[in-house]
Design a protein around this motif. Structure first.
Motif, PDB file in Angstrom:
ATOM      1  N   ASP A 177      -1.571 -11.285 -13.878  1.00 51.61           N
ATOM      2  CA  ASP A 177      -0.838 -11.683 -12.678  1.00 51.61           C
ATOM      3  C   ASP A 177      -0.910 -10.611 -11.603  1.00 51.61           C
ATOM      4  O   ASP A 177      -0.460 -10.828 -10.480  1.00 51.61           O
ATOM      5  CB  ASP A 177       0.616 -12.040 -12.990  1.00 51.61           C
ATOM      6  N   MET A 178      -1.486  -9.447 -11.945  1.00 52.04           N
ATOM      7  CA  MET A 178      -1.648  -8.379 -10.971  1.00 52.04           C
ATOM      8  C   MET A 178      -3.000  -7.699 -11.137  1.00 52.04           C
ATOM      9  O   MET A 178      -3.474  -7.508 -12.258  1.00 52.04           O
ATOM     10  CB  MET A 178      -0.558  -7.321 -11.121  1.00 52.04           C
ATOM     11  N   GLU A 179      -3.599  -7.350 -10.020  1.00 54.76           N
ATOM     12  CA  GLU A 179      -4.781  -6.485 -10.005  1.00 54.76           C
ATOM     13  C   GLU A 179      -4.361  -5.163  -9.390  1.00 54.76           C
ATOM     14  O   GLU A 179      -3.672  -5.140  -8.361  1.00 54.76           O
ATOM     15  CB  GLU A 179      -5.901  -7.110  -9.176  1.00 54.76           C
ATOM     16  N   LEU A 180      -4.748  -4.074 -10.012  1.00 54.85           N
ATOM     17  CA  LEU A 180      -4.480  -2.739  -9.485  1.00 54.85           C
ATOM     18  C   LEU A 180      -5.780  -2.165  -8.942  1.00 54.85           C
ATOM     19  O   LEU A 180      -6.779  -2.088  -9.660  1.00 54.85           O
ATOM     20  CB  LEU A 180      -3.916  -1.823 -10.576  1.00 54.85           C
ATOM     21  N   ILE A 181      -5.779  -1.782  -7.678  1.00 49.63           N
ATOM     22  CA  ILE A 181      -6.961  -1.203  -7.036  1.00 49.63           C
ATOM     23  C   ILE A 181      -6.726   0.296  -6.910  1.00 49.63           C
ATOM     24  O   ILE A 181      -5.880   0.741  -6.123  1.00 49.63           O
ATOM     25  CB  ILE A 181      -7.211  -1.816  -5.651  1.00 49.63           C
ATOM     26  N   SER A 182      -7.438   1.078  -7.716  1.00 54.15           N
ATOM     27  CA  SER A 182      -7.265   2.528  -7.687  1.00 54.15           C
ATOM     28  C   SER A 182      -7.996   3.109  -6.485  1.00 54.15           C
ATOM     29  O   SER A 182      -9.184   2.856  -6.272  1.00 54.15           O
ATOM     30  CB  SER A 182      -7.808   3.147  -8.981  1.00 54.15           C
ATOM     31  N   ILE A 183      -7.273   3.894  -5.709  1.00 52.28           N
ATOM     32  CA  ILE A 183      -7.806   4.482  -4.480  1.00 52.28           C
ATOM     33  C   ILE A 183      -7.996   5.982  -4.689  1.00 52.28           C
ATOM     34  O   ILE A 183      -7.130   6.659  -5.244  1.00 52.28           O
ATOM     35  CB  ILE A 183      -6.832   4.246  -3.294  1.00 52.28           C
ATOM     36  N   ASP A 207      -3.741  15.728  -0.271  1.00 50.96           N
ATOM     37  CA  ASP A 207      -4.331  15.132  -1.471  1.00 50.96           C
ATOM     38  C   ASP A 207      -3.306  14.237  -2.157  1.00 50.96           C
ATOM     39  O   ASP A 207      -2.215  14.698  -2.538  1.00 50.96           O
ATOM     40  CB  ASP A 207      -4.801  16.222  -2.431  1.00 50.96           C
ATOM     41  N   THR A 208      -3.659  12.979  -2.339  1.00 53.03           N
ATOM     42  CA  THR A 208      -2.744  11.994  -2.916  1.00 53.03           C
ATOM     43  C   THR A 208      -3.535  10.992  -3.742  1.00 53.03           C
ATOM     44  O   THR A 208      -4.770  10.961  -3.711  1.00 53.03           O
ATOM     45  CB  THR A 208      -1.985  11.229  -1.811  1.00 53.03           C
ATOM     46  N   TRP A 209      -2.801  10.159  -4.467  1.00 53.77           N
ATOM     47  CA  TRP A 209      -3.394   9.022  -5.192  1.00 53.77           C
ATOM     48  C   TRP A 209      -2.489   7.818  -5.056  1.00 53.77           C
ATOM     49  O   TRP A 209      -1.256   7.954  -4.952  1.00 53.77           O
ATOM     50  CB  TRP A 209      -3.570   9.338  -6.675  1.00 53.77           C
ATOM     51  N   THR A 210      -3.084   6.653  -5.061  1.00 55.87           N
ATOM     52  CA  THR A 210      -2.313   5.419  -5.100  1.00 55.87           C
ATOM     53  C   THR A 210      -3.136   4.341  -5.779  1.00 55.87           C
ATOM     54  O   THR A 210      -4.364   4.447  -5.915  1.00 55.87           O
ATOM     55  CB  THR A 210      -1.909   4.944  -3.695  1.00 55.87           C
ATOM     56  N   ALA A 211      -2.447   3.309  -6.197  1.00 54.61           N
ATOM     57  CA  ALA A 211      -3.089   2.069  -6.635  1.00 54.61           C
ATOM     58  C   ALA A 211      -2.413   0.945  -5.870  1.00 54.61           C
ATOM     59  O   ALA A 211      -1.181   0.857  -5.845  1.00 54.61           O
ATOM     60  CB  ALA A 211      -2.940   1.862  -8.137  1.00 54.61           C
ATOM     61  N   GLY A 223     -11.671   1.833  -8.392  1.00 56.47           N
ATOM     62  CA  GLY A 223     -11.552   1.153  -9.678  1.00 56.47           C
ATOM     63  C   GLY A 223     -10.668  -0.073  -9.583  1.00 56.47           C
ATOM     64  O   GLY A 223      -9.873  -0.228  -8.642  1.00 56.47           O
ATOM     65  N   ILE A 224     -10.826  -0.961 -10.559  1.00 55.84           N
ATOM     66  CA  ILE A 224     -10.051  -2.192 -10.646  1.00 55.84           C
ATOM     67  C   ILE A 224      -9.410  -2.254 -12.029  1.00 55.84           C
ATOM     68  O   ILE A 224     -10.058  -1.978 -13.041  1.00 55.84           O
ATOM     69  CB  ILE A 224     -10.949  -3.433 -10.456  1.00 55.84           C
ATOM     70  N   GLY A 225      -8.150  -2.633 -12.076  1.00 53.05           N
ATOM     71  CA  GLY A 225      -7.477  -2.844 -13.349  1.00 53.05           C
ATOM     72  C   GLY A 225      -6.698  -4.148 -13.326  1.00 53.05           C
ATOM     73  O   GLY A 225      -5.993  -4.437 -12.361  1.00 53.05           O
ATOM     74  N   PRO A 257       0.795  -1.232   0.000  1.00 53.79           N
ATOM     75  CA  PRO A 257       0.000   0.000   0.000  1.00 53.79           C
ATOM     76  C   PRO A 257       0.823   1.275   0.000  1.00 53.79           C
ATOM     77  O   PRO A 257       0.261   2.357   0.166  1.00 53.79           O
ATOM     78  CB  PRO A 257      -0.779  -0.127   1.313  1.00 53.79           C
ATOM     79  N   GLY A 258       2.148   1.179  -0.185  1.00 54.24           N
ATOM     80  CA  GLY A 258       3.012   2.325   0.072  1.00 54.24           C
ATOM     81  C   GLY A 258       3.430   3.159  -1.111  1.00 54.24           C
ATOM     82  O   GLY A 258       4.221   4.093  -0.964  1.00 54.24           O
ATOM     83  N   LEU A 259       2.938   2.854  -2.316  1.00 54.22           N
ATOM     84  CA  LEU A 259       3.317   3.631  -3.505  1.00 54.22           C
ATOM     85  C   LEU A 259       2.371   4.822  -3.620  1.00 54.22           C
ATOM     86  O   LEU A 259       1.274   4.719  -4.168  1.00 54.22           O
ATOM     87  CB  LEU A 259       3.234   2.743  -4.751  1.00 54.22           C
ATOM     88  N   VAL A 260       2.795   5.980  -3.109  1.00 57.34           N
ATOM     89  CA  VAL A 260       1.919   7.141  -2.983  1.00 57.34           C
ATOM     90  C   VAL A 260       2.405   8.256  -3.899  1.00 57.34           C
ATOM     91  O   VAL A 260       3.601   8.539  -3.983  1.00 57.34           O
ATOM     92  CB  VAL A 260       1.879   7.632  -1.521  1.00 57.34           C
ATOM     93  N   PHE A 261       1.438   8.905  -4.584  1.00 61.94           N
ATOM     94  CA  PHE A 261       1.735  10.035  -5.462  1.00 61.94           C
ATOM     95  C   PHE A 261       1.068  11.287  -4.908  1.00 61.94           C
ATOM     96  O   PHE A 261      -0.143  11.292  -4.648  1.00 61.94           O
ATOM     97  CB  PHE A 261       1.232   9.765  -6.882  1.00 61.94           C
TER      98      PHE A 261
END
Length: 651
Positions: free
Chosen positions: A443-449, A487-491, A426-428, A383-387
């Motif tokens: 092999d990976m699901e990305l959960i957009s937060i 204000d941030t975004w992560t997946a 969202g889901i990718g 959960p630590g990849l933060v923009f």
């Protein structure tokens, strides 16, 4: 729309129940004291309390949540359950709820459901506070056994595995994400010898339960619209989800219904919600049927043993504890374990069904030698990849959303930020370059937060997300303190097909002890490579125009274990993943399904335990292979399918 009286009642009751520091009782000296409640205090509910009624005293507070809980009294005024039923179901989780509902459609069949947890209450309806429930009475506080090299930033360096402990199981505390898995994954399970489990066959049962209301997909042949389980888009979104989908399209990921089988892509999150409120398995399948005279539900009942005749190897009932007393109940037809991927294998082993050597060492008489718990897969995330962003008021920030008008709007209309599924939007699905799968399987699901793990912070923040994962304060503050509450975004990248395999065993022969759980996370280097590849893909998404218009910039988090590594190298990201290693609560395969030629199988394709008559396992523990799913929807599907198999057996 709620009536005025109903609305005022909800507000007042919420105040009474939630705000521990404002709801007080008097001790023997007449002094006001705070009650002891394990439910977390939230700024949202604090505001409601202070506005409506800041000081309410109760002479005998007892269970502060009881007046808001759903009730499951025995029907027809019964004071105690029967001594015998046709079926005894252990566990009212996602699978157990639907199974009980389907079996009792026949009025001549009697069913007893025994659940260790309590019924859900008003607060569990609130989607946005899902993280809070990870550390409440509605959760089993399981911990993985210590493992070197993972969860380095967590409390006591141990991975936290909360599981639902409620009528409704984990569907009462999860993030309500509805996913089904790819066709190839279910077809592989069937090809292994599990007849009846192909994608086409399980799709029928997914659709049977579903009541979909998905704008744009109304005519989809892959969604049901007459079932009991509401599946809807989350009503409140941030602009970040549109950036995520647009960025995906730029990188070749079409915007799709990700639960349709045709192609991989990105899509708006589909959740088990209705009108902005959580729909648990209990709400969908048990609540409306609880007055059936042939359905008896006993919450707060701990099953301690399955009763099995050692000569005939036939299950004939269970032993359980309730109100500190021990009881036995018999099953004329079958005992069905639906206690989940931790408790079902634990109960099998306590009852003498499991690895012979292990049970013998603990003094448990062996009835059937089976490799229970020898296989355990789990989905983990980082959960630590933060923009960071340079546009204000863009993401969900708890301190900004904690307003009385927002709460009232949600109660009346089911929208506002209160309706978000823990900020997941969202889901990718992606297939990274390191995948060796010959088929079109991600092999990976990305959960957009619509934010990140810093969205719950600040001086008035609850810090529920970080605490729900049990991230240490010193680690979090050192890595993210400078951007907390901004204000941030992560997946979140979710590892869909881990090559690392764990296992589970008993700690002792005490049914009230937790088992020992070994995740063996990241022991296979291919899992590390897949995580790093997914992080690179998320960085590529953030580098596209949709996110650059918002000023997306990666935050250079500094972790104690990674100080000597250069930021943004593969070695740094491996260290980061090993620091913040978090489960997504999708343990499977501990009661693995397989044909009789499978040496690791516990149950056959009809979920009957090998070597023991009258005993089945019906929950997500039977899933034998990793699947691209959040396991709530598959567990409900398993309950649907099992009900038909059981009916066919006894027809």
């Amino acid at each position: 729309m709620l009536s005025v009286a109903r609305f005022c009642s909800i507000l007042l009751l919420t105040q009474i129940i939630v705000c521990g520091q404002n709801v007080r009782s008097k001790n023997k000296n007449g002094k006001l004291t705070r009650p002891n409640t394990s439910f977390p205090q939230t700024p949202m509910m604090e505001l409601l309390a202070q506005t409506i009624a800041p000081n309410i005293a109760q002479q005998n507070p007892g269970d502060l949540f009881d007046i808001l809980r759903d009730k499951y009294p025995l029907p027809n005024g019964l004071k105690s359950p029967f001594s015998e039923y046709d079926y005894v179901i252990v566990g009212a989780g996602s699978a157990g709820c639907v199974l009980a509902a389907r079996l009792t459609e026949n009025p001549d069949i009697t069913v007893l459901v025994l659940e260790v947890g309590k019924p859900e209450n008003l607060l569990t309806d609130v989607p946005s506070i899902a993280p809070y429930f990870q550390r409440t009475e509605y959760s089993w506080p399981y911990f993985m056994e210590p493992q070197p090299g993972v969860c380095l930033g967590m409390e006591n360096n141990r991975c936290f595995w909360p599981r639902g402990r409620a009528v409704g199981g984990t569907s009462v505390i999860n993030y309500m994400i509805y996913t089904r898995g790819r066709p190839q994954e279910w077809d592989r399970i069937a090809a292994d010898g599990n007849y009846g489990w192909s994608y086409k066959e399980v799709l029928h049962y997914y659709m049977k339960s579903e009541r979909a209301s998905l704008e744009g997909f109304e005519d989809s042949p892959y969604h049901g619209n007459s079932g009991e389980l509401n599946v809807e888009f989350v009503p409140e979104r941030t602009p970040l989800i549109d950036a995520f989908l647009e960025a995906g399209r730029e990188l070749g990921h079409p915007t799709v219904d990700y639960n349709a089988p045709e192609r991989l892509g990105f899509g708006y999150l589909q959740g088990t919600v209705h009108g902005g409120k959580r729909v648990s398995a209990a709400k969908a399948f048990l609540h409306r049927n609880k007055r059936r005279p042939n359905l008896h539900i006993l919450p707060m009942s701990t099953v301690t043993k399955v009763l099995i005749d050692p000569k005939t190897r036939t299950a004939y009932g269970v032993q359980y504890a309730r109100n500190r007393l021990r009881y036995e109940v018999r099953a004329r037809r079958e005992v069905i374990l639906s206690a989940g991927p931790i408790a079902s294998p634990q109960l099998l082993m306590l009852s003498g069904v499991g690895p012979k050597d292990h049970l013998s060492r603990l003094g448990i008489p062996v009835i059937q030698d089976l490799p229970v718990g020898h296989t355990l897969y789990d989905h983990i995330t980082f959960p630590g990849l933060v923009f960071t962003l340079n546009v204000s008021n863009l993401s969900f920030v708890e301190s900004r959303e904690t307003r009385l008008d927002s709460i009232i709007q949600w109660i009346q209309y089911g929208d506002t930020a209160v309706s978000t599924t823990g900020a997941a939007e969202g889901i990718g699905y992606i297939k990274t370059p390191v995948s060796d799968d010959p088929d079109d399987v991600p092999d990976m699901e990305l959960i957009s937060i619509g934010g990140s793990i810093v969205s719950d912070g600040g001086p008035t923040g609850s810090k529920a997300v970080r605490r729900g994962m049990m991230i240490r304060d010193d680690v979090f503050d050192g890595a993210y303190g400078s951007i907390d509450n901004t204000d941030t975004w992560t997946a979140f990248p979710m590892l869909l097909h881990p090559k690392s395999v764990g296992y589970l065993e008993l700690k002792n022969n005490n049914p009230f002890s937790h088992p020992r759980m070994y995740g063996n996370y990241l022991t296979d280097p291919r899992d590390v490579a897949t995580f790093v590849a997914s992080i690179r893909h998320i960085q590529a998404l953030a580098a596209t125009q949709p996110f650059q218009r918002l000023g997306a910039k990666i935050h250079r988090a500094q972790y104690p274990a990674c100080r000597n590594l250069t930021f943004d190298t593969d070695e740094y990201w491996e260290c980061a993943v090993r620091t913040l290693t978090a489960t997504l609560h999708h343990q499977i395969a501990t009661c693995r399904m397989g044909p009789d030629t499978d040496p690791l199988a516990i149950v056959d394709p009809e979920l009957r335990v090998y070597g023991v008559a009258g005993l089945r396992v019906v929950d997500s523990s039977i899933i034998p292979r990793t699947v691209s799913v959040h396991t709530n929807a598959p567990a409900i599907m398993i309950g649907e399918k099992a009900a038909d198999m059981i009916k066919a057996t006894w027809r």
